[in-house]
Design a protein around this motif. Structure first.
Motif, mmCIF file in Angstrom:
data_model
loop_
_atom_site.group_PDB
_atom_site.id
_atom_site.type_symbol
_atom_site.label_atom_id
_atom_site.label_comp_id
_atom_site.label_asym_id
_atom_site.label_seq_id
_atom_site.Cartn_x
_atom_site.Cartn_y
_atom_site.Cartn_z
ATOM 1 N N ALA B 187 -13.219 8.957 15.825
ATOM 2 C CA ALA B 187 -13.090 9.245 14.429
ATOM 3 C C ALA B 187 -12.089 8.237 13.899
ATOM 4 O O ALA B 187 -11.603 7.967 12.796
ATOM 5 N N PHE B 188 -11.504 8.850 14.868
ATOM 6 C CA PHE B 188 -9.492 8.739 14.952
ATOM 7 C C PHE B 188 -9.669 7.092 15.345
ATOM 8 O O PHE B 188 -8.870 6.315 14.321
ATOM 9 N N THR B 190 -12.036 4.965 14.824
ATOM 10 C CA THR B 190 -12.378 4.233 13.152
ATOM 11 C C THR B 190 -11.606 4.297 12.226
ATOM 12 O O THR B 190 -11.258 3.334 11.038
ATOM 13 N N LEU B 191 -10.899 5.337 12.004
ATOM 14 C CA LEU B 191 -9.701 5.274 10.971
ATOM 15 C C LEU B 191 -8.087 4.646 11.047
ATOM 16 O O LEU B 191 -7.887 3.722 10.310
ATOM 17 N N LEU B 192 -8.292 4.299 12.891
ATOM 18 C CA LEU B 192 -7.288 2.933 12.730
ATOM 19 C C LEU B 192 -7.347 1.639 12.111
ATOM 20 O O LEU B 192 -6.968 0.945 11.788
ATOM 21 N N ASP B 194 -10.707 1.275 9.636
ATOM 22 C CA ASP B 194 -9.931 1.246 8.609
ATOM 23 C C ASP B 194 -8.616 0.834 7.689
ATOM 24 O O ASP B 194 -8.853 0.156 7.142
ATOM 25 N N GLY B 195 -7.814 1.148 8.829
ATOM 26 C CA GLY B 195 -6.084 0.829 8.374
ATOM 27 C C GLY B 195 -5.745 -0.196 8.410
ATOM 28 O O GLY B 195 -5.596 -1.081 7.507
ATOM 29 N N LEU B 196 -6.108 -1.010 9.688
ATOM 30 C CA LEU B 196 -5.945 -1.983 10.297
ATOM 31 C C LEU B 196 -6.690 -2.736 8.995
ATOM 32 O O LEU B 196 -6.656 -3.456 8.476
#
Lengths: 208, 208
Positions: B187-188, B190-192, B194-196
């Protein structure tokens, strides 16, 4: 008379905790010896062991003092900020605290003090309060998660920022030099917040 | 004759490195004693010190062996994947490696071996190669950064994932239980990613 004695023993405990904290902050946890402490707190060697179970327990109380200092830094960093801005400010303040209080900060993560039984309620409270600062900031970003997820995410983000600070301050070549650290943490937390906003956005407008 | 002797001494070095690795992997770095090693490698105590400067140097070579194992796991995790998918798979593989090779993985980050002078070129090479796996995956996400930024970001993301794994495996209450770790890392990362993607998107279409 009993009250007077109890006040006196409380004063001795506090003097010893302060002395232990100063010793940890200047020499590190490995420099915490009974002889040095007794000299610094101006008490008999045996008094240490009447006030605390052992030096590890005393070190844990010194760590609790460090956690209190860290909390004040983080609360100040969050004041007047919300959401992503608060998250960034918390991350940078954490890096600064670690840089400025290097040895006291390292002692917080010493394996020797991993299981702080005697002070565990105080420790869990102090950590929970620190984590709630992150949870509060996360709640201000419109994230589509349950409170349980939010607590897990707070812990994950704390551990991530801690990892970056930790590897950098250990001087590893995979880390960043201290003078670059705050900028890196800032960019990293911005990225996390952007990811959260993007995920919240796509949760609000799913592909139909 | 000299060649024969050199082959023999190379074989002894390798036997000692293997023995040291097994010892670290089963008992931990603190269990690495000359006596135990000599017994395990079936050689005289003095032979250890003719093959290596000291036990720390030998431990560093054992760490190099662990880095090689980690690299094979990560290369396998990345094979056939690109971008965010590769990043996620790398993060989860790192968590799995740490869980499955707990003590050997811990030894990689032992402060005692922080400055691996004698083996430093090999170490820097091994780490650089591991980091290049992350850099390659990042390059496949359309990120708007210079190669220098990309290298700094790779180190930051590695340190972040390492921090989450590390705090969790130390059993701290701010961490996650091992059985939850892979899902959290997934999940973490994936979040990175998504942020990129969000940052790259807003860089491509700036507000005009």
């Amino acid at each position: 008379m009993t009250e007077k004695r109890s006040k006196k023993s409380q004063a001795l405990r506090e003097r010893l905790i302060d002395a232990a904290w100063r010793r940890i902050a200047t020499v590190g946890l490995s420099g915490l010896t009974a002889r040095e402490l007794a000299a610094e707190a101006n008490c008999a060697l045996g008094s240490i062991y009447s006030a605390f179970d052992d030096l590890d327990q005393l070190a844990m109380y010194a760590n609790l003092k460090s956690l209190g200092m860290l909390e004040r830094c983080l609360v100040a960093a969050k004041t007047g900020r919300t959401g992503a801005d608060a998250l960034r400010s918390l991350g940078c303040a954490y890096a600064r605290f670690a840089i400025e209080n290097r040895l006291a900060w390292e002692a917080l993560f010493d394996l020797r003090l991993l299981h702080p039984q005697p002070a565990s309620a105080d420790f869990v409270d102090a950590h929970s309060h620190l984590l709630s600062l992150i949870t509060d900031a996360l709640r201000e970003i419109p994230v589509d998660t349950t409170p349980q997820d939010l607590s897990a995410r707070s812990r994950t983000y704390f551990a991530a920022v801690h990892g970056i600070v930790s590897i950098s301050l250990q001087g590893r070549f995979v880390g960043h030099p201290p003078e670059r650290l705050e900028a890196e943490i800032d960019a990293f937390v911005t990225l996390l917040a952007d990811g959260l906003a993007a995920e919240a956005g796509s949760a609000r407008s799913p592909q139909q």
